[in-house]
Design a protein around this motif. Structure first.
Motif, short mmCIF file in Angstrom:
data_model
loop_
_atom_site.label_atom_id
_atom_site.label_comp_id
_atom_site.label_asym_id
_atom_site.label_seq_id
_atom_site.Cartn_x
_atom_site.Cartn_y
_atom_site.Cartn_z
N LEU A 121 0.82 -1.21 0.00
CA LEU A 121 0.00 0.00 0.00
C LEU A 121 0.86 1.26 0.00
O LEU A 121 0.44 2.29 -0.54
N VAL A 122 2.04 1.20 0.60
CA VAL A 122 2.96 2.34 0.56
C VAL A 122 3.34 2.62 -0.89
O VAL A 122 3.29 3.77 -1.36
N VAL A 123 3.74 1.57 -1.63
CA VAL A 123 4.11 1.73 -3.04
C VAL A 123 2.91 2.21 -3.85
O VAL A 123 3.03 3.08 -4.72
N ALA A 124 1.73 1.64 -3.58
CA ALA A 124 0.53 2.03 -4.32
C ALA A 124 0.18 3.49 -4.07
O ALA A 124 -0.16 4.23 -5.01
N ALA A 125 0.24 3.93 -2.83
CA ALA A 125 -0.07 5.32 -2.51
C ALA A 125 0.93 6.27 -3.18
O ALA A 125 0.54 7.30 -3.73
N ALA A 126 2.22 5.92 -3.14
CA ALA A 126 3.23 6.75 -3.79
C ALA A 126 2.99 6.83 -5.29
O ALA A 126 3.16 7.89 -5.91
N THR A 127 2.57 5.72 -5.89
CA THR A 127 2.29 5.70 -7.33
C THR A 127 1.12 6.62 -7.67
O THR A 127 1.17 7.39 -8.64
N ALA A 128 0.06 6.56 -6.87
CA ALA A 128 -1.11 7.41 -7.12
C ALA A 128 -0.75 8.88 -6.96
O ALA A 128 -1.16 9.73 -7.77
N ILE A 129 0.01 9.20 -5.94
CA ILE A 129 0.39 10.60 -5.70
C ILE A 129 1.25 11.11 -6.85
O ILE A 129 1.06 12.23 -7.33
N ALA A 130 2.20 10.29 -7.30
CA ALA A 130 3.05 10.70 -8.42
C ALA A 130 2.21 10.93 -9.67
O ALA A 130 2.41 11.92 -10.40
N HIS A 131 1.27 10.05 -9.94
CA HIS A 131 0.43 10.19 -11.13
C HIS A 131 -0.40 11.47 -11.08
O HIS A 131 -0.56 12.16 -12.10
N LEU A 132 -0.91 11.81 -9.90
CA LEU A 132 -1.80 12.95 -9.77
C LEU A 132 -1.08 14.28 -9.71
O LEU A 132 -1.70 15.33 -9.90
N THR A 133 0.21 14.27 -9.43
CA THR A 133 0.93 15.53 -9.26
C THR A 133 1.92 15.83 -10.38
O THR A 133 2.24 16.99 -10.62
N VAL A 134 2.42 14.81 -11.07
CA VAL A 134 3.44 15.04 -12.10
C VAL A 134 2.75 15.35 -13.42
O VAL A 134 2.42 14.48 -14.20
N ARG A 135 2.50 16.60 -13.64
CA ARG A 135 1.92 17.06 -14.90
C ARG A 135 2.22 18.55 -15.01
O ARG A 135 2.36 19.25 -14.02
N GLY A 136 2.38 19.02 -16.22
CA GLY A 136 2.59 20.44 -16.44
C GLY A 136 3.85 20.99 -15.81
O GLY A 136 3.88 22.14 -15.38
N GLY A 137 4.93 20.20 -15.75
CA GLY A 137 6.18 20.69 -15.18
C GLY A 137 6.28 20.56 -13.68
O GLY A 137 7.27 21.02 -13.08
N ASN A 138 5.28 19.97 -13.02
CA ASN A 138 5.35 19.77 -11.58
C ASN A 138 6.48 18.82 -11.22
O ASN A 138 6.82 17.92 -11.98
N ARG A 139 7.04 19.01 -10.04
CA ARG A 139 8.17 18.20 -9.58
C ARG A 139 7.75 17.36 -8.38
O ARG A 139 6.93 17.81 -7.57
N ILE A 140 8.35 16.18 -8.26
CA ILE A 140 8.08 15.33 -7.10
C ILE A 140 9.38 14.71 -6.63
O ILE A 140 10.21 14.27 -7.42
N GLY A 141 9.57 14.72 -5.32
CA GLY A 141 10.75 14.11 -4.70
C GLY A 141 10.32 13.34 -3.46
O GLY A 141 9.15 13.35 -3.07
N ALA A 142 11.28 12.67 -2.83
CA ALA A 142 10.93 11.84 -1.68
C ALA A 142 12.14 11.65 -0.78
O ALA A 142 13.29 11.71 -1.23
#
Length: 331
Positions: A121-142
């Motif tokens: 579920l940790v991996v699944a949640a991280a995947t969903a968050i990445a999908h929903l935030t990485v668009r239009g030049g948005n950045r994601i780190g961890a």
């Protein structure tokens, strides 16, 4: 505590294979997760730039009179003083959002008695968050934390928890690399300092964005509550709590052998009615304390269970956030 004989299935078994085969399996698992997330969540947040926490953004805009439900952190005190009526400062959505995740992969996450392991579920949640935030030049780190391993000899000082920082970069390719790094992180025995892990999102100071904490929050509340509150002063905070049903109640199975995954200590307990009742009461109090601390920090709280449909829970959460947004609230 974890059931010593808990099965190891699902995503974790695929991600813990040897390096040659495991890399391909990890890629396949992440691809399948992204397809599931795309089908269920894509389109829910079109036009919003703060991912799972839809909101108005952080660039200063015009002021308007305060309405019940408005975020008090956006009070415009100079205008309030001049007009003698409370005002809040409107904000404009950032075109480029920076999202940081604090991912707890301590030994207590390597456990599950239902459909998933908690680390799944940790991996699944991280995947969903990445999908929903990485668009239009948005950045994601961890920042990813796990244990340091048990001491090699009796009386030895425990080593510091292992922490990996994955820099924030734009683009889906970079997000895929970040998710692969999270999925392949080896969970080690020992404890993760959740408070220190969360505090890493406060250093160095960054412009307002989204901060996500993914954990089971089983560490003492007083150790992580203050860093989460500090994080919420500057950022929109989402706390994803991962729960297994055996952490809420014990089964009636007679004598049960339990192993603490963070220390390796074994316990044998007799699961009579009295013990089960005490355990359920203590577990309920613990979860209530976690929810209270997150609420006090102003964090949005999403609970994912290993015995339920995590995608459906996430869809409901996103829909609730959108509904709150249309009513003029931010949480």
């Amino acid at each position: 505590m974890a059931d010593r004989h808990a099965g190891r299935a699902g995503l974790a078994s695929a991600l813990e294979a040897d390096e040659g085969v495991g890399a391909g399996r990890a890629e396949a698992v992440l691809t399948r997760l992204q397809l599931l997330v795309t089908r269920k969540l894509d389109g829910l947040l079109q036009g919003d730039y703060v991912g799972l926490l839809p909101g108005p953004g952080s660039e200063p805009g015009e002021s308007r009179e305060y309405r019940p439900g408005d975020d008090v952190r956006r009070m415009d005190w100079p205008v309030t003083a001049r007009t003698t009526a409370p005002h809040v400062r409107r904000t404009v959505a950032d075109r480029e959002l920076e999202t940081w995740m604090a991912v707890d992969l301590s030994a207590s996450l390597d456990f599950g008695t239902a459909r998933w392991l908690k680390r799944d579920l940790v991996v699944a949640a991280a995947t969903a968050i990445a999908h929903l935030t990485v668009r239009g030049g948005n950045r994601i780190g961890a920042v990813v934390g796990t244990g340091a391993g048990l001491p090699g000899r009796r009386g030895a000082e425990p080593a510091a928890p292992h922490v990996t920082r994955l820099p924030a970069r734009p683009g889906r390719k970079e997000a895929q690399g970040l998710l692969r790094a999270i999925a392949r992180t080896e969970i080690r025995p020992g404890r993760t300092d959740l408070g220190a892990l969360v505090d890493m999102l406060n250093r160095p100071p960054r412009r307002r964005g989204v901060a996500v904490v993914i954990s089971d929050f089983l560490a003492p509340v007083e150790g992580w509550a203050r860093p989460v509150r500090k994080l919420g002063v500057r950022h929109d905070v989402l706390a994803v709590e991962v729960v297994d049903p055996r952490e809420l109640e014990l089964p009636d199975v007679g004598v049960l052998t339990l192993a603490d995954p963070e220390t390796g200590v074994l316990h044998e307990v007799r699961t009579d009615a009295k013990l089960r009742a005490r355990y359920a009461e203590a577990a309920g109090q613990q979860r209530a304390a976690i929810a209270h601390a997150l609420r006090a920090a102003g964090a949005a709280h999403l609970r994912l269970r290993t015995d339920s449909d995590w995608l459906l829970d996430m869809v409901r959460f996103v829909a609730a956030q959108r509904h709150a947004r249309t009513r003029g609230t931010t949480r």
